[in-house]
Design a protein around this motif. Structure first.
Motif, short mmCIF file in Angstrom:
data_model
loop_
_atom_site.label_atom_id
_atom_site.label_comp_id
_atom_site.label_asym_id
_atom_site.label_seq_id
_atom_site.Cartn_x
_atom_site.Cartn_y
_atom_site.Cartn_z
N ASN A 101 0.85 -1.28 -0.04
CA ASN A 101 0.06 0.09 -0.07
C ASN A 101 0.94 1.22 0.00
O ASN A 101 2.27 1.36 0.06
N ASN A 102 -0.05 2.58 0.04
CA ASN A 102 0.71 3.42 -0.15
C ASN A 102 1.08 4.24 1.34
O ASN A 102 0.89 5.27 1.65
N ASN A 129 3.99 7.69 0.42
CA ASN A 129 3.44 9.14 0.08
C ASN A 129 2.22 9.42 0.93
O ASN A 129 2.15 10.67 1.21
N LEU A 160 3.19 12.69 -6.11
CA LEU A 160 1.98 11.58 -6.13
C LEU A 160 0.95 11.89 -7.15
O LEU A 160 0.49 11.42 -8.21
N ALA A 220 0.11 1.51 -3.63
CA ALA A 220 1.32 2.13 -3.82
C ALA A 220 1.53 2.58 -5.32
O ALA A 220 1.38 1.53 -6.09
N VAL A 249 -3.94 1.70 -9.33
CA VAL A 249 -3.39 2.71 -8.36
C VAL A 249 -4.26 3.97 -8.44
O VAL A 249 -4.33 4.69 -7.49
N ASN A 278 -6.34 5.45 -5.26
CA ASN A 278 -5.71 6.37 -4.49
C ASN A 278 -6.82 7.65 -4.47
O ASN A 278 -7.13 8.18 -3.67
#
Length: 291
Positions: free
Chosen positions: A99-100, A103, A194, A250, A271, A275
């Motif tokens: 995962n992110n 950022n 990002l 991510a 992605v 997000n």
């Protein structure tokens, strides 16, 4: 509570949105800035957090194992879902597994829970990052030599910071301040980059993108609550585990998919949509854990 959640998330999404707007209008080339962030600023952030005299690695043993189980469990769930859905596991598993937490995860931890949350958030990032550059790369290309992961600057910074912290060596304060100043660059740059990176993403598969966007946080939060039944963590760590589970895929998944030619357009859709969907799932996670 709503106002509090909005005030926490607004800086994250504002900087990301600004990056997206600038990326659409100006098309900046952030390749050098991103490389500097990966090779200099993020390692400085990691080292400063782990080499801090107030950081005691033994205190985060349970959190480290819990994070490891979260990442591996997400990968296993992704594999099962991929098989059931007829999706190539190499395409679907990494976005579910990684995962992110860089950022979005690091700045979110600080904004939601204060500076004291940076160290445990870095520990969680460290676990995920180490697995991503080793097992994640090997998953896409079995010819990868996993042991070369130590060459990654953020991994080197992790080992160096842990060594300094465990040895009880106090870094000269002016030097530590300089390292922290470098590390402070990384978080806003990560968010801005990002947004710029998302302008390069294209929705090649709306269905798979939505599927991954929902599956990633739902699976993550379910696993987080399961893990919390096993480990005796502090209130702050418990909150971080739930938020970690809710994070979207991510951006690095897209970069890896492009590098190893594993349906990068499809991964980019996962992605991008994932997000964007964080606007929904992160407030839900925060509402569950904020006092």
């Amino acid at each position: 509570m709503l106002i509090r959640i909005v005030s926490i998330l607004f800086p994250l999404f504002a900087l990301t949105a600004l990056g997206y707007f600038v990326g659409r209008r100006m098309r900046p080339d952030l390749s050098h800035a991103n490389k500097l962030n990966m090779d200099v600023f993020i390692p400085a952030l990691i080292f400063a957090a782990l080499a801090n005299k107030e950081f005691h690695v033994a205190e985060f043993g349970s959190l480290t194992v819990a994070t490891l189980l979260l990442v591996i469990g997400s990968g296993a769930a992704g594999y099962v879902l991929a098989r059931l859905s007829g999706i190539a596991p190499k395409t679907f598993v990494p976005p579910l597994m990684f995962n992110n937490c860089g950022n979005l995860g690091l700045p979110l931890a600080v904004l939601a829970f204060g500076d004291a949350a940076l160290a445990p958030a870095v520990v969680m990032f460290m676990v995920s990052n180490l697995l991503h550059f080793s097992f994640g790369a090997w998953l896409l290309d079995h010819r990868i030599e996993v042991w070369t992961v130590w060459r990654v600057p953020s991994v080197l910074a992790t080992f160096a910071g842990l060594a300094v912290g465990i040895a009880g060596v106090e870094v000269w304060p002016p030097l530590m301040l300089a390292i922290k100043m470098l590390g402070d660059i990384s978080i806003p740059l990560m968010l801005f980059a990002l947004g710029v990176r998302l302008t390069d993403s294209r929705i090649a598969s709306l269905g798979l993108g939505l599927y991954a966007a929902v599956a990633r946080p739902v699976v993550g939060m379910l696993l987080a609550f399961a893990v919390l039944q096993v480990f005796d963590l502090s209130a702050q760590e418990r909150a971080l585990v739930v938020v970690f589970g809710a994070l979207p895929p991510a951006v690095l998944n897209y970069i890896f998919a492009e590098r190893y030619h594993q349906e990068p357009e499809v991964v980019a859709s996962m992605v991008l949509i994932g997000n964007v969907a964080a606007v929904v799932f992160l407030p839900v996670a925060l509402a569950m854990v904020l006092p």
